[in-house]
Design an enzyme around this catalytic site. Structure first.
Site, PDB file in Angstrom:
ATOM      1  N   LYS A  62       0.859  -1.183   0.000  1.00  0.00           N
ATOM      2  CA  LYS A  62       0.000   0.000   0.000  1.00  0.00           C
ATOM      3  C   LYS A  62       0.893   1.230   0.000  1.00  0.00           C
ATOM      4  O   LYS A  62       1.200   1.773   1.050  1.00  0.00           O
ATOM      5  CB  LYS A  62      -0.863  -0.066   1.265  1.00  0.00           C
ATOM      6  CG  LYS A  62      -2.088   0.773   1.269  1.00  0.00           C
ATOM      7  CD  LYS A  62      -3.030   0.331   0.267  1.00  0.00           C
ATOM      8  CE  LYS A  62      -4.444   0.613   0.292  1.00  0.00           C
ATOM      9  NZ  LYS A  62      -5.129   0.087  -0.873  1.00  0.00           N
TER      10      LYS A  62
HETATM   11  C1  PLP Z   1      -5.734  -0.840  -1.485  1.00  0.00           C
HETATM   12  C2  PLP Z   1      -5.403  -1.577  -2.705  1.00  0.00           C
HETATM   13  C3  PLP Z   1      -6.136  -2.726  -3.071  1.00  0.00           C
HETATM   14  C4  PLP Z   1      -7.309  -3.232  -2.265  1.00  0.00           C
HETATM   15  O1  PLP Z   1      -6.904  -3.809  -1.066  1.00  0.00           O
HETATM   16  P1  PLP Z   1      -7.958  -4.028   0.124  1.00  0.00           P
HETATM   17  O2  PLP Z   1      -7.089  -4.538   1.257  1.00  0.00           O
HETATM   18  O3  PLP Z   1      -8.923  -5.062  -0.337  1.00  0.00           O
HETATM   19  O4  PLP Z   1      -8.598  -2.699   0.388  1.00  0.00           O
HETATM   20  C5  PLP Z   1      -5.787  -3.394  -4.225  1.00  0.00           C
HETATM   21  N1  PLP Z   1      -4.767  -2.957  -5.004  1.00  0.00           N
HETATM   22  C6  PLP Z   1      -4.047  -1.864  -4.680  1.00  0.00           C
HETATM   23  C7  PLP Z   1      -2.923  -1.440  -5.587  1.00  0.00           C
HETATM   24  C8  PLP Z   1      -4.328  -1.126  -3.525  1.00  0.00           C
HETATM   25  O5  PLP Z   1      -3.593  -0.026  -3.219  1.00  0.00           O
END
Ligand code: PLP
Length: 303
Positions: free
Chosen positions: A168
């Site tokens: 993230k």
């Molecule tokens: C936040 C994010 C997701 C989704 O992740 P969750 O944990 O399901 O919210 C998927 N791909 C990317 C690149 C992200 O930044």
């Protein structure tokens, strides 16, 4: 900043904030309180220092690591992070402090955003001396207003193996704004970036795909329903030959894809009532909202 609220006492007389819950979209409506804590880069976060404070702008140095070098993303970006227990406790405190911003059943969700940033000032390429952990929240309705029509983007890359597509980080989104804006101008809902029967396939996690919690939850729910789930490299041609396609994520939950366009080829997919994605969506949101018994142990009671 925050909209006026009616709940000023604990009497429970006014359970919900005074906004039009029927028109909840995906707009910024900050909930009243946020959780804030900091630690030194050499230390670890401790639960004692965290505080719930009124939602407000935060002050950071123009030299902050986050602003200059994009330091957000825990271990991979060399930052200490709160323990799981601390994280869960801080989320509980944030939700409780903002409880009248939790939408009435069926009207939406309280989108809880945790943020871990290098907030201290730096000049060279090193970890910021101070790391901040914040949690703030915003009530939201649906992110997408129906099934998605995707455009395959084969020139811009969102992530590359060995890069940071699987964590993230702050770079997950703005580098693709341009491709998304161009696709939207052509009437598409979003962009599909290339990566690498009763079978649900998802790209394997190998450096470009973020192992999201929604993806993980949906894999477990699908296995529980008896689907075979394969994590593998998915060549573009495979998309010409499947019944359904859907996306997952906290914000979008499970979003069915109505079509994918690659060059001048457009493939349409099944969406609506009798689909696997609907079944998975209903199960996940059922567990989240307490309509369906949580046999997975995913939900936490906070009050
Ligand atoms: C936040 C994010 C997701 C989704 O992740 P969750 O944990 O399901 O919210 C998927 N791909 C990317 C690149 C992200 O930044």
């Amino acid at each position: 900043m925050a909209s006026p609220t009616q709940t000023k006492s604990d009497s429970g007389a006014e359970k919900y904030a005074d906004i039009n819950w029927d028109e909840l979209g995906f707009d910024l409506v900050p909930a009243d309180y946020m959780y804030v804590t900091k630690c030194d880069k050499e230390e670890n976060f401790t639960t004692e220092v965290g505080n719930i404070i009124p939602y407000a702008n935060i002050a950071i140095s123009p030299f902050a690591g986050i602003l200059n070098y994009g330091q957000i993303g825990a271990e991979r970006l060399c930052m200490p992070s709160p323990s799981i227990e601390h994280f869960v406790e801080a989320v509980k405190q944030t939700v409780l402090a903002n409880k009248h911003w939790v939408p009435p059943p069926g009207k939406g969700s309280l989108y809880v955003r945790p943020l871990l940033i290098g907030s201290g000032p730096v000049l060279s390429l090193v970890t910021a001396p101070e790391i901040s952990f914040l949690i703030y929240a915003c009530p939201v309705g649906n992110y997408h207003k129906g099934p998605l029509n995707l455009l395959v983007e084969d020139k811009t890359h969102r992530a590359t193996p060995g890069g940071t597509g699987d964590i993230k980080t702050i770079t997950n989104y703005s580098p693709v704004y341009k491709a998304i804006a161009q696709a939207k101008a052509r009437g598409f809902s979003d962009v599909l970036f290339l990566d690498a029967g009763n079978v649900i396939s998802t790209p394997a996690i190998c450096g470009t795909i973020l192992p999201g919690i929604t993806r993980k939850s949906i894999i477990e729910i699908a296995l529980g329903f008896g689907y075979q789930v394969e994590e593998r490299v998915i060549p573009l041609v495979d998309l010409f030959d499947v019944d359904e396609v859907f996306c997952t994520g906290t914000a979008v939950v499970v979003s069915p894809v109505a079509s994918i366009t690659y060059g001048d080829k457009r493939i349409e997919y099944k969406t609506g009532a009798e689909t696997v994605s609907k079944k998975l969506y209903d199960m996940l949101t059922g567990i989240q909202t307490g309509r369906i018994e949580d046999k997975m142990g995913w939900t936490v009671e906070i009050d």
